[in-house]
Design an enzyme around this catalytic site. Structure first.
Site, PDB file in Angstrom:
ATOM      1  N   CYS A 350      12.138 -17.696  16.163  1.00 52.39           N
ATOM      2  CA  CYS A 350      13.088 -17.042  17.062  1.00 52.39           C
ATOM      3  C   CYS A 350      13.605 -15.741  16.432  1.00 52.39           C
ATOM      4  O   CYS A 350      12.871 -14.783  16.291  1.00 52.39           O
ATOM      5  CB  CYS A 350      14.211 -17.997  17.420  1.00 52.39           C
ATOM      6  SG  CYS A 350      15.182 -17.477  18.858  1.00 52.39           S
ATOM      7  N   HIS A 457      11.717 -23.137  19.050  1.00 53.67           N
ATOM      8  CA  HIS A 457      12.549 -23.983  18.199  1.00 53.67           C
ATOM      9  C   HIS A 457      12.029 -25.423  18.271  1.00 53.67           C
ATOM     10  O   HIS A 457      11.493 -25.852  19.292  1.00 53.67           O
ATOM     11  CB  HIS A 457      13.993 -23.968  18.678  1.00 53.67           C
ATOM     12  CG  HIS A 457      14.717 -22.685  18.407  1.00 53.67           C
ATOM     13  ND1 HIS A 457      14.983 -22.242  17.143  1.00 53.67           N
ATOM     14  CD2 HIS A 457      15.228 -21.763  19.261  1.00 53.67           C
ATOM     15  CE1 HIS A 457      15.641 -21.101  17.211  1.00 53.67           C
ATOM     16  NE2 HIS A 457      15.796 -20.779  18.475  1.00 53.67           N
TER      17      HIS A 457
END
Length: 518
Positions: A350, A457
């Site tokens: 991310c 994630h």
């Protein structure tokens, strides 16, 4: 017993004498234990402050929303689907005294603490009450988690997770106290003394956590505490970390401190590998690396930005609540040069993915309000453009790569599940030939020259991805991997056993807490 909206299901509030005393673990263990007794259990936390979030279905509309990781974990423990009702108010700190307010899973805006309490707390309370009412209508019991310390006189009038929850849910309260840090008896007595009178009446038991040694050594103290307060001690939990994901940055080392996870697995140092995780100042979703530390022979080392990577075999750059300011901190510490010289596997997750790119556009520099272009680390041929739009979604990706591919997941194949929570869109930089890069996790990923960036994630919660990365790390280090004789560890069952083996729930006047026949 005070204000109540007549919910169908009763509520047990797991409150604490302080932060990080074990409330999340106790709540998760209770969720699994009571679910195993045949109850439909829902976790709940009215207001959470954490940058460790998960994407779950929205309870108030279509699509997805964010909740704190602990309520996601507790829902898994309870074997019930998590929704945004499990954590209707989430505050995500981003520095400079501001937090992003997330109501019913949707990001509203960034506010200073005073502005939040003066102008938005009433709306947050209303959202919390409505979410609790919906959960209570659908389940047999709600296990609510408090926040921080339950008795803070300066906050009592706006304490949504403790005081307000106890009142609008008509909750029975269990008070959790940590004996390891010392002062446990004083903290319990002081907390009970400082609680508002109506909450003090609701406290049905005390749970002592993190005890090392023979519990019989506490017997006289427990008798004294019960006589002094009139509140029964439900049990003493030994110091035993079941391995549940951590809720917030309290468990992380300070920015200038090194901390190693996974070194207690019995594997000799010379047979292990180290995955370095640079300690970004504004790190978020730090739990992404925790599954690696549960693999025998793998050490996950949180390291200061300026510490260098000489003793690392692989690197994972985690997420961040403010990519640009953490990039500037990395640059000041010399981390880009250390990464450029590093020849082991590198993964950016991310915000870490964004950091590894060539350029960030429309970036918000903390404290200035300015949006500008910033040069990235430059290991991945992408540029990231920021906007107000925020992507929140649980996703599945097909991981399929060639064995000979040069990136940290090479040779892996299968479906991986996780979630995306990010602002910013990353695309190949101008002039980059798409054929020169690999996208092992679909269009939201890029891999080249031993470096992988992805918005996914929860990547290492997937065995196929975790195994590929671990194998690649051992190979790069030239270390023979030890066998995993112990198999997969189930943190949810471990938490349930910790509670079930050590707590007597019979003093609680709640379903599922009756004495269980032998």
């Amino acid at each position: 017993m005070g204000e109540r909206d007549d919910p169908a299901a009763p509520t047990l509030l797991v409150a604490g004498t302080a932060s990080h005393v074990g409330k999340s673990t106790v709540a998760a263990g209770l969720c699994r234990q009571l679910a195993d007794r045949g109850l439909s259990v829902a976790p709940y936390k009215a207001q959470n402050m954490s940058n460790n979030a998960r994407a779950v279905p929205s309870a108030t509309g279509e699509g997805w929303g964010e909740i704190g990781v602990s309520q996601y974990v507790q829902a898994r423990a309870a074997r019930t689907p998590a929704t945004t009702d499990c954590n209707p108010v989430l505050l995500k700190p981003r520095g400079a005294g501001e937090s992003q307010l997330v109501l019913d899973g949707e990001a509203v805006d960034h506010y200073a603490v005073g502005e939040y309490y003066d102008e938005h707390w009433a709306a947050a309370r209303a959202a919390a009450v409505d979410a609790h009412r919906r959960l209570a209508a659908e389940h047999d019991l709600i296990v609510a988690e408090g926040a921080g310390a339950a008795a803070e006189p300066n906050l009592a009038h706006r304490d949504l997770a403790n005081v307000e929850t106890a009142r609008f849910a008509d909750a029975e309260i269990v008070l959790v106290a940590d004996v390891e840090r010392g002062g446990m008896f004083a903290s319990v007595v002081g907390t009970l003394d400082l609680l508002p009178d109506d909450l003090r009446e609701r406290v049905a038991g005390v749970v002592v956590t993190k005890f090392r040694g023979d519990p019989d050594l506490l017997a006289d103290g427990i008798d004294w505490l019960e006589d002094r307060t009139g509140v029964p001690v439900l049990g003493v939990l030994p110091y035993d970390d079941p391995g549940l994901p951590e809720e917030d940055s309290v468990a992380l080392p300070d920015a200038d401190e090194r901390r190693v996870l996974g070194a207690d697995d019995g594997v000799a140092p010379e047979r292990s590998v180290t995955v370095a995780v640079p300690r970004l100042p504004r790190v978020s979703n730090a739990t992404d690396v925790e599954p690696l530390a549960r693999v025998p022979g793998v050490r996950v080392a949180w390291v200061p930005l300026e510490a260098g990577l000489d003793d690392a075999d692989a690197v994972v750059l985690p997420g961040t609540k403010n990519t640009v300011d953490d990039l500037l901190a990395c640059r000041e510490a010399g981390l880009p040069d250390a990464l450029a010289a590093f020849d082991g596997p590198v993964v950016g997750l991310c915000g870490g993915y964004q950091l590894l790119g060539q350029r960030l556009l429309g970036a918000d520099v903390e404290g200035t309000g300015d949006a500008e272009a910033v040069e990235g680390v430059g290991l991945l041929p992408v540029r990231t453009t920021f906007s107000e739009a925020k992507r929140v979604e649980a996703v599945e990706r097909e991981l399929s790569t060639a064995e000979a591919a040069d990136h940290p997941l090479a040779g892996a194949a299968g479906t991986v599940a996780g979630y995306e929570i990010h602002m910013g869109d990353s695309r190949l930089a101008d002039g980059v030939d798409p054929a020169s890069v690999i996208r092992p996790l679909g269009p939201e990923s890029v891999a080249v020259d031993g470096v992988l960036g992805t918005y996914l994630h929860g990547l290492f919660e997937n065995r196929v991805a975790r195994e590929a990365f671990v194998a690649r790390t051992f190979a790069a280090a030239g270390v023979e991997r030890p066998s995993d004789a112990a198999g997969e560890h189930d943190p949810y069952e471990a938490a349930a056993a910790l509670v079930a083996d050590n707590l007597d729930l019979s003093p609680l006047d709640l379903p599922g807490c009756e004495v269980v026949p032998e």
